[in-house]
Design a protein around this motif. Structure first.
Motif, PDB file in Angstrom:
ATOM      1  N   SER A   1      -2.730  -0.221 -11.495  1.00  0.00           N
ATOM      2  CA  SER A   1      -3.203  -1.523 -11.021  1.00  0.00           C
ATOM      3  C   SER A   1      -4.464  -1.939 -11.804  1.00  0.00           C
ATOM      4  CB  SER A   1      -3.441  -1.452  -9.510  1.00  0.00           C
ATOM      5  OG  SER A   1      -3.876  -2.666  -8.988  1.00  0.00           O
ATOM      6  N   TYR A   2      -5.609  -2.087 -11.129  1.00  0.00           N
ATOM      7  CA  TYR A   2      -6.820  -2.541 -11.822  1.00  0.00           C
ATOM      8  C   TYR A   2      -7.706  -1.378 -12.285  1.00  0.00           C
ATOM      9  CZ  TYR A   2      -5.409  -7.204 -10.571  1.00  0.00           C
ATOM     10  OH  TYR A   2      -4.688  -8.369 -10.471  1.00  0.00           O
ATOM     11  N   TYR A   3      -7.328  -0.137 -11.949  1.00  0.00           N
ATOM     12  CA  TYR A   3      -8.070   1.013 -12.491  1.00  0.00           C
ATOM     13  C   TYR A   3      -7.858   1.078 -14.004  1.00  0.00           C
ATOM     14  CZ  TYR A   3      -8.871   5.759 -14.132  1.00  0.00           C
ATOM     15  OH  TYR A   3      -9.276   6.836 -14.886  1.00  0.00           O
TER      16      TYR A   3
ATOM     17  N   GLY B   1      -7.161  -7.305  -3.105  1.00  0.00           N
ATOM     18  CA  GLY B   1      -7.768  -6.088  -2.575  1.00  0.00           C
ATOM     19  C   GLY B   1      -9.262  -6.033  -2.807  1.00  0.00           C
ATOM     20  N   THR B   2      -9.840  -4.866  -2.519  1.00  0.00           N
ATOM     21  CA  THR B   2     -11.286  -4.646  -2.609  1.00  0.00           C
ATOM     22  C   THR B   2     -11.541  -3.401  -3.444  1.00  0.00           C
ATOM     23  OG1 THR B   2     -11.551  -5.630  -0.419  1.00  0.00           O
ATOM     24  CG2 THR B   2     -13.392  -4.313  -1.261  1.00  0.00           C
ATOM     25  N   TRP B   3     -12.305  -3.570  -4.511  1.00  0.00           N
ATOM     26  CA  TRP B   3     -12.608  -2.482  -5.439  1.00  0.00           C
ATOM     27  C   TRP B   3     -14.116  -2.354  -5.580  1.00  0.00           C
ATOM     28  CZ3 TRP B   3      -8.990   0.240  -8.704  1.00  0.00           C
ATOM     29  CH2 TRP B   3      -7.646  -0.134  -8.503  1.00  0.00           C
TER      30      TRP B   3
ATOM     31  N   GLN C   1     -10.604   1.965  -4.651  1.00  0.00           N
ATOM     32  CA  GLN C   1     -10.042   0.799  -3.986  1.00  0.00           C
ATOM     33  C   GLN C   1     -10.024   1.086  -2.494  1.00  0.00           C
ATOM     34  OE1 GLN C   1      -5.995  -0.212  -4.998  1.00  0.00           O
ATOM     35  NE2 GLN C   1      -6.194  -2.271  -4.189  1.00  0.00           N
TER      36      GLN C   1
ATOM     37  N   CYS D   1     -14.230   4.471 -10.060  1.00  0.00           N
ATOM     38  CA  CYS D   1     -14.076   3.407  -9.063  1.00  0.00           C
ATOM     39  C   CYS D   1     -13.195   3.857  -7.908  1.00  0.00           C
ATOM     40  CB  CYS D   1     -13.466   2.163  -9.723  1.00  0.00           C
ATOM     41  SG  CYS D   1     -11.834   2.478 -10.424  1.00  0.00           S
TER      42      CYS D   1
ATOM     43  N   THR E   1       0.833  -1.210   0.000  1.00  0.00           N
ATOM     44  CA  THR E   1       0.000   0.000   0.000  1.00  0.00           C
ATOM     45  C   THR E   1       0.868   1.260   0.000  1.00  0.00           C
ATOM     46  OG1 THR E   1      -0.114  -0.027   2.406  1.00  0.00           O
ATOM     47  CG2 THR E   1      -1.899  -1.132   1.240  1.00  0.00           C
TER      48      THR E   1
END
Length: 396
Positions: free
Chosen positions: A330-332, A195-197, A355, A353, A124
């Motif tokens: 990352s996942y963005y 993680g959590t999105w 995270q 979004c 993080t």
């Protein structure tokens, strides 16, 4: 599960049990629908490449912005599937029986009705947001590169890390998103170790529905929603029209690479996404009439990352992003969505979004930069886009 399958459960029970048991879960609702679905995966698959949609079991795909970077493509096979319409949890035929029984037994335990910690990423330390000065400097650099013809367009993004309200609740935040954004793909993905999105995306990347209709869109250009809440008085600047045209040409170039000529095209038209308006063109292919069984996967691999989240041409734009954006997306601006569900396969771009960390939310927003861009206006555009998730947090 035997007689268990007739039992009714709430979405909150399903989510909190998955978190307590540290199982991967995805919750979603398709645009303009009321049914919320969830899938729980006992063994998430990490892959180095985008998998084939057509041969995949039912489940949920969660993929990063950089296709060959450090973050894996993750497939959550639907070992358990839940629908808010039936309120029932159904196991897949090949789901491990012991794990299914363990999960359903936990659903009825009092302790799993209390909230549990959501998964946070292992590292993080890279969530350092850019301030206005450093972001606008990167935009100026991009404008210079575009005017020097190094590329046509690049999308630069930034993060905004904000403390979570003390009363924040994961299930309540998801339900607030469902209510606030009926036109969006609303999702919550929690994967241990990843993680959590959560988010409300306005942009479909590819879909193939149960009627075998393939769809994709070209979505670009942004302005705040008109005061009267309608699109009738929307006036678009040349910069936004050109930006949308670039995305449109990019979709057409992908069709051309596949030698696909039989498609319909509608647009561009103005559409509303939350507190914003965009220009959108819809493309459609009827796979019952066009013999192209792998079109969904082929277009997914060609389109991502689209010029709406990366730039044009793709290679120099991606290089510029990796060199100058200043953080790891990352996942963005990756993509996510159900695969071979009862509705079909729907992959959306992971936009609007956030995270979740332990005590903070990391919000993401980007802006398309062209040769006509004003660094200050692009900063303002990212501020408008951040409001989609800030609005949800402000309600706690």
């Amino acid at each position: 599960m035997g007689g268990e399958s007739a039992k009714s459960y709430t979405l909150e029970q399903i989510l909190t049990t998955a978190l307590h048991q540290q199982q991967a879960i995805a919750l979603w609702r398709l645009p303009l629908q009321t049914e919320v679905q969830a899938c729980i995966s006992f063994a998430p698959q990490k892959m180095s490449a985008i998998p084939a949609l057509e041969t995949s079991p039912a489940g949920f795909l969660f993929c990063p912005f950089v296709t060959d970077g450090d973050e894996p493509h993750i497939f959550l096979k639907a070992d358990l599937h839940y629908s808010s319409h039936t309120k029932q949890l159904l196991p897949a035929a090949d789901a491990p029986e012991a794990l299914v029984n363990s999960f359903t037994a936990a659903l009825d335990q009092p302790e799993t009705r209390t909230s549990a910690a959501w998964p946070i990423p292992v590292h993080t330390d890279h969530f350092k947001g850019r301030n206005e000065e450093t972001f606008t400097a990167a935009v100026s650099l991009a404008v210079d590169a575009i005017r020097a013809e190094a590329m046509e367009k690049v999308v630069l993004s930034r993060i905004n890390t904000t403390p979570l309200p003390s009363a924040f609740s994961l299930i309540n935040a998801f339900e607030k998103m469902l209510q606030a954004y009926p036109n969006a793909f609303v999702s919550l993905v929690a994967i241990p170790g990843i993680g959590t999105w959560m988010g409300a995306s306005p942009e479909i990347l590819v879909s193939v529905d149960q009627q075998q209709i393939f769809k994709t869109v070209a979505l670009a250009g942004t302005q705040p929603l008109c005061e009267d809440g309608s699109t009738a008085n929307a006036i678009w600047r040349q910069k936004e029209i050109e930006e949308q045209g670039m995305v449109e040409r990019y979709v057409l170039s992908c069709f051309k690479k596949l030698r696909l000529r039989e498609y319909s095209e509608v647009g561009p038209r103005t559409v509303i996404a939350g507190n914003l308006m965009h220009l959108r063109t819809d493309f459609k292919v009827d796979l019952k009439e066009v013999d192209f069984p792998t079109l969904g996967t082929d277009m997914l691999r060609l389109l991502h990352p689209t010029s709406a989240v990366c730039g044009l041409p793709k290679e120099p734009a991606l290089r510029f992003i990796l060199n100058h954006e200043g953080y790891n997306r990352s996942y963005y601006s990756g993509f996510l969505g159900p695969v071979n569900s009862s509705d079909g396969s729907y992959q959306f771009v992971n936009l609007r979004c956030m995270q979740l960390l332990q005590h903070e939310a990391v919000l993401y927003a980007g802006a398309g930069i062209t040769g006509d861009s004003s660094p200050e206006k692009e900063w303002q555009e990212t501020k408008h886009k951040l409001q989609t998730m800030l609005k949800i947090l402000s309600e706690f």
